[in-house]
Scaffold this active site. Structure first.
Site, mmCIF file in Angstrom:
data_model
loop_
_atom_site.group_PDB
_atom_site.id
_atom_site.type_symbol
_atom_site.label_atom_id
_atom_site.label_comp_id
_atom_site.label_asym_id
_atom_site.label_seq_id
_atom_site.Cartn_x
_atom_site.Cartn_y
_atom_site.Cartn_z
ATOM 1 N N ALA A 1 0.836 -1.211 0.000
ATOM 2 C CA ALA A 1 0.000 0.000 0.000
ATOM 3 C C ALA A 1 0.865 1.253 0.000
ATOM 4 O O ALA A 1 0.529 2.258 -0.625
ATOM 5 C CB ALA A 1 -0.908 -0.001 1.226
ATOM 6 N N GLU B 1 3.820 0.723 -6.615
ATOM 7 C CA GLU B 1 4.272 -0.215 -7.650
ATOM 8 C C GLU B 1 3.769 0.191 -9.030
ATOM 9 O O GLU B 1 4.327 -0.193 -10.054
ATOM 10 C CB GLU B 1 3.764 -1.643 -7.359
ATOM 11 C CG GLU B 1 4.244 -2.219 -6.060
ATOM 12 C CD GLU B 1 3.230 -1.984 -4.952
ATOM 13 O OE1 GLU B 1 2.406 -1.049 -5.094
ATOM 14 O OE2 GLU B 1 3.273 -2.706 -3.950
ATOM 15 N N ASP C 1 18.951 24.002 -37.356
ATOM 16 C CA ASP C 1 19.654 24.193 -38.625
ATOM 17 C C ASP C 1 18.791 25.071 -39.514
ATOM 18 O O ASP C 1 17.567 25.084 -39.377
ATOM 19 C CB ASP C 1 19.805 22.839 -39.344
ATOM 20 C CG ASP C 1 21.074 22.125 -38.921
ATOM 21 O OD1 ASP C 1 21.952 22.790 -38.382
ATOM 22 O OD2 ASP C 1 21.164 20.909 -39.131
ATOM 23 N N ASP D 1 27.552 16.495 -36.553
ATOM 24 C CA ASP D 1 26.532 17.025 -35.639
ATOM 25 C C ASP D 1 26.300 16.073 -34.469
ATOM 26 O O ASP D 1 25.744 16.465 -33.449
ATOM 27 C CB ASP D 1 25.186 17.201 -36.360
ATOM 28 C CG ASP D 1 25.214 18.327 -37.375
ATOM 29 O OD1 ASP D 1 26.063 19.230 -37.221
ATOM 30 O OD2 ASP D 1 24.405 18.312 -38.314
ATOM 31 N N ASP E 1 -5.653 0.948 -11.260
ATOM 32 C CA ASP E 1 -4.826 2.157 -11.402
ATOM 33 C C ASP E 1 -4.129 2.281 -12.764
ATOM 34 O O ASP E 1 -4.250 3.314 -13.418
ATOM 35 C CB ASP E 1 -3.779 2.220 -10.274
ATOM 36 C CG ASP E 1 -4.448 2.457 -8.927
ATOM 37 O OD1 ASP E 1 -5.678 2.623 -8.928
ATOM 38 O OD2 ASP E 1 -3.758 2.475 -7.914
#
Length: 824
Positions: free
Chosen positions: A251, A255, A297, A566, A661
């Site tokens: 609780a 998780e 650019d 780059d 959830d």
């Protein structure tokens, strides 16, 4: 040498040097991803809980917990593989093929099969497959911008400029070359391997979540131990005490956080892909919303990466594009000279632009036959093509080139040169590239060199790379969102300023060039960069210098790039954005995002999506914290008050946390953006994801839900229900309250009625699923036994519904006052 290698020698070289490719990161296996996922503290606990259940003999609970671990691994693995496949498809599209001479025969092979000492034939339009030495050149001109950032193609020959590099593009002419280096030994390869030395920072959210979970882990362990002790001393049952302690730990520990985070980022990546943005690193999605500076650019991102004839200077008059049609008598002769001085079916951008413009008004075929061509040279930057008329056999020479070269060929006086140079400067100041043209009518004996013609000056042509029409509006959105935009280009300052003015880029005439950066210390650059938004004549290596200076000033930097050089800057930036169409594999490998259409607007869409995803993620996490409060309260109460029936068993908590959830999180993810999302400044770099004000409001919502469930719980006890009936009624009030809590939490700026009217399909589906599951658990005998419920009759659930409605109204009232205070 012109016979090339034998097949046997080529096979031997391939064995010795390996394939001509860069070592890209190998795709992670399912086991590597599983290991990364399970290493997280909350997953270790989840796995531990499942194993403890199995040891205690509660197989149903244990298997449910362990199944969810595998579900999360699958979601992560699926998203990772999907991205890798998209990149592999891009890699295959960009893989060059090479024309080599093997056993004296011209053979076209895959670029990866080229080996050192191979003899390759370079034609117009070919991409050079390896680093080579040129030993025969016929006006061979190569675009090296991907490697050097220099936008002007370089003329190559067998004497001085005799090296060509892997990945560069032949724009004119042809040549023969011998391969020197392949794979990681090429200039491309060296830069690719040097990327491994650049450390990538973990994102703020990742660091903050690890810290929060660590603290909750420690706190949970202490409280759980206390619960086990309290339960044992009040009830004397060690097995039930252990189970209650385990339930408390579950609780307390969120998780669901990794589940929700994985779902959000996976769905966020999917949504971005719909907007032509491929996500290589999902952590970049949460960083997008806090970007304060966007370094872009110019070529191909802000502009269309194609040349267009924008002005013609004829008879001492300059005609701009809109005036071509009305003055075609004057402009047509100049366009004709330019067109016939250019190669047929050329891939050179300027020659393509000339052909397009000329063909608009000259659809009919001309009876001209090519006789001779004089190519450009280092000494004279001009080219001439001679044609013979099919009507009277007369010859005409058409010439185009740099203005200085044409002045020389036309033998203009100092006064004429001065006048024309003034025109060239005026056009150049507007950011245009300028070429001049000339014509001559020679007799039938042609001179050895171009200087032998008696040329007449024909005029100038000005080119521009037109801006993308959607960029000015996108730039406006950036400024409204508090994001500063910096333009970085290899072009001249005048061109850069012209483009900046066209798109509405804010700048104070201050332009820093590559030379300025070379002569500047780090501290000087940190100060200068605060007031500079245009960088011109920049070579790709200097982009890293710019990124470091911006980050040192506390900016969150998004950087675009396409070339090999780059890549270090892309990797060092907070959000590296590579080009999908014109970008290199090395740039893509180093970036967090890949623009599949190379469009500046796609970056703005990505930032908008990043803000929406972050907002919704914050609301989802806030909701998870809130829903944990009643769960913790209902688990702890029976531990300290032995006369109360046990309300929440471990399976109830698993059901709530790992089914309801995460599924509810999908409702948050699909919620539309908040009002005026792009009219607020970016998040501050030191602003916490879980700030105290957000945590306190989450706690308030959770306590309100807990109080409501306790009231329903107390009413059920007073009515004299059995333990199973009390559990069913209280659990129902928790589930109904949970759904109403979601409705209130979905938006910070709109009420729950507006949310429902906007038809968030996920909310409607999820609410229905939640209520159907609840109905099944309280009525179907199999589920009633698993959940230890007894059915008291539907009338006894009225307090659950009434309590949830009151809670919803109180939450909406609190939200309204919170908005009023915020807006003040």
């Amino acid at each position: 040498m012109k016979n090339g290698l034998t097949s046997a020698k080529a096979a031997e070289q391939l064995k010795t040097f390996g394939y001509n490719e860069l070592p890209s990161a190998k795709p992670k296996s399912v086991w590597q991803i599983a290991l990364e996922v399970i290493k997280e503290p909350m997953f270790i606990l989840l796995l531990g809980c499942g194993l403890v259940y199995l040891v205690l003999g509660d197989y149903t609970e244990g298997i449910i917990l362990l199944c969810w671990v595998f579900v999360i691994i699958f979601i992560t693995f699926y998203q990772h593989r999907k991205t890798e496949k998209s990149l592999e498809a891009l890699r295959q599209l960009s893989a060059p093929r090479a024309l080599v001479i093997r056993d004296g025969i011209e053979t076209r092979i895959s670029g990866r099969e080229v080996v050192p000492e191979d003899v390759i034939i370079l034609n117009e339009g070919d991409r050079v497959p390896a680093d080579v030495a040129i030993f025969e050149s016929n006006h061979l001109t190569i675009d090296e911008s991907l490697l050097t950032g220099e936008s002007v193609p370089v003329l190559k020959n067998e004497n001085t400029e005799n090296k060509a590099y892997s990945g560069t593009l032949v724009v004119q002419g042809k040549g023969l070359a011998k391969v020197l280096h392949t794979g990681i030994k090429t200039q491309f390869g060296k830069i690719g391997t040097s990327l491994q030395a650049i450390e990538e920072d973990s994102t703020r959210l990742q660091r903050e979540m690890k810290k929060l979970i660590r603290n909750l882990f420690i706190g949970g362990a202490i409280i759980s131990s206390g619960v086990v002790a309290a339960f044992y001393f009040t009830r004397g049952d060690i097995l039930k005490a252990l189970l209650n302690g385990l339930a408390t730990a579950m609780a307390l520990l969120p998780e669901e956080f990794p589940v929700v985070l994985t779902i959000f980022l996976a769905l966020g990546a999917w949504r971005l892909s719909k907007n032509k943005v491929l996500t290589r690193k999902t952590s970049a999605i949460e960083t997008l919303g806090s970007a304060t500076v966007l370094c872009s650019d110019k070529t191909g991102t802000i502009t269309q990466n194609k040349m267009e004839v924008t002005a013609l200077f004829v008879n001492n008059t300059t005609y701009f594009r809109s005036e071509f049609d009305t003055n075609n008598k004057d402009t047509n002769e100049l366009l004709k000279a330019l067109h016939f001085a250019s190669a047929n079916n050329s891939i050179d951008p300027m020659e393509k632009a000339i052909a397009t413009e000329y063909e608009k008004g000259n659809a009919t075929q001309t009876h001209l036959k090519p006789v001779k061509e004089y190519p450009l040279s280092k000494e004279l930057f001009a080219m001439t093509r001679v044609f013979q008329s099919g009507v009277d056999n007369s010859l005409t020479a058409y010439c185009k080139g740099a203005p200085e070269a044409i002045y020389q060929l036309c033998k203009l006086s100092e006064a004429e040169i001065k006048t024309h140079t003034k025109t060239v400067l005026e056009l150049a100041e507007k950011g245009f590239r300028v070429l001049a043209a000339a014509t001559s009518n020679p007799n039938h004996s042609l001179p050895e060199q171009q200087s032998g013609f008696n040329f007449t000056f024909a005029g100038f042509v000005a080119f521009e790379d037109p801006i993308r029409p959607e960029v000015p509006q996108a730039l406006k959105e950036c400024y409204e969102a508090g994001i500063n935009v910096i333009m970085i280009t290899g072009d001249y300052p005048a061109t850069a300023k012209s483009i900046a003015n066209q798109i509405g880029l804010k700048h104070d005439e201050n332009v820093l060039t590559g030379t300025d950066l070379q002569n500047m210390s780090e501290d000087e650059l940190k100060q200068k960069i605060k007031h500079t938004n245009i960088f011109a004549r920049i070579v790709p290596e200097q982009k890293l210098q710019i990124v470091k200076a911006l980050k040192a000033n506390g900016e969150i930097v998004a950087m675009t790039g396409d070339g090999v050089n780059d890549a270090p800057a892309l990797k060092a930036a907070d959000i590296g954005v590579a080009m999908g169409l014109k970008g290199t594999d090395v740039a893509r490998e180093a970036s967090a995002l890949v623009l599949l259409d190379d469009n500046f607007t796609s970056i703005i869409h990505a930032i908008r999506s990043g803000r929406r995803i972050f907002d919704n993620l914050q609301k989802a996490m806030s909701y998870i914290i809130a829903i944990h409060i009643p769960i913790i309260g209902l688990v702890l109460m029976p531990a300290f008050f032995s006369w109360l029936p046990i309300l929440l068993m471990p399976l109830h908590i698993v059901f709530l946390e790992l089914i309801i959830d995460p599924v509810c999180a999908v409702a948050f993810e699909s919620e539309q953006e908040e009002k005026k999302i792009m009219n607020r400044p970016p998040r501050k770099s030191d602003e916490l994801f879980f700030g105290w004000s957000k945590i306190l409001f989450s706690l308030f919502k959770g306590v309100l839900l807990l109080v409501m469930v306790i009231d329903v719980y107390a009413i059920s006890i007073q009515e004299g229900h059995t333990d199973g009936e009390i559990r069913a009624i209280a659990f129902s009030s928790l589930i109904i309250g949970n759904v109403f809590l979601i409705l209130s939490s979905l938006s910070d700026t709109r009420n729950f009625v507006s949310v429902l009217l906007e038809k968030n399909i996920a909310v409607i589906v999820i609410s229905t699923i939640a209520f159907v599951i609840l109905l099944l658990t309280i009525t179907i005998p199999f589920f009633k036994d698993i959940f230890a419920f007894e059915f008291p009759g539907f009338a006894h659930f009225i307090p659950s519904v009434v309590g949830a409605v009151i809670m919803l109204l109180l939450l909406e009232l609190a939200k309204y006052f919170r908005q009023v205070v915020k807006n003040k």
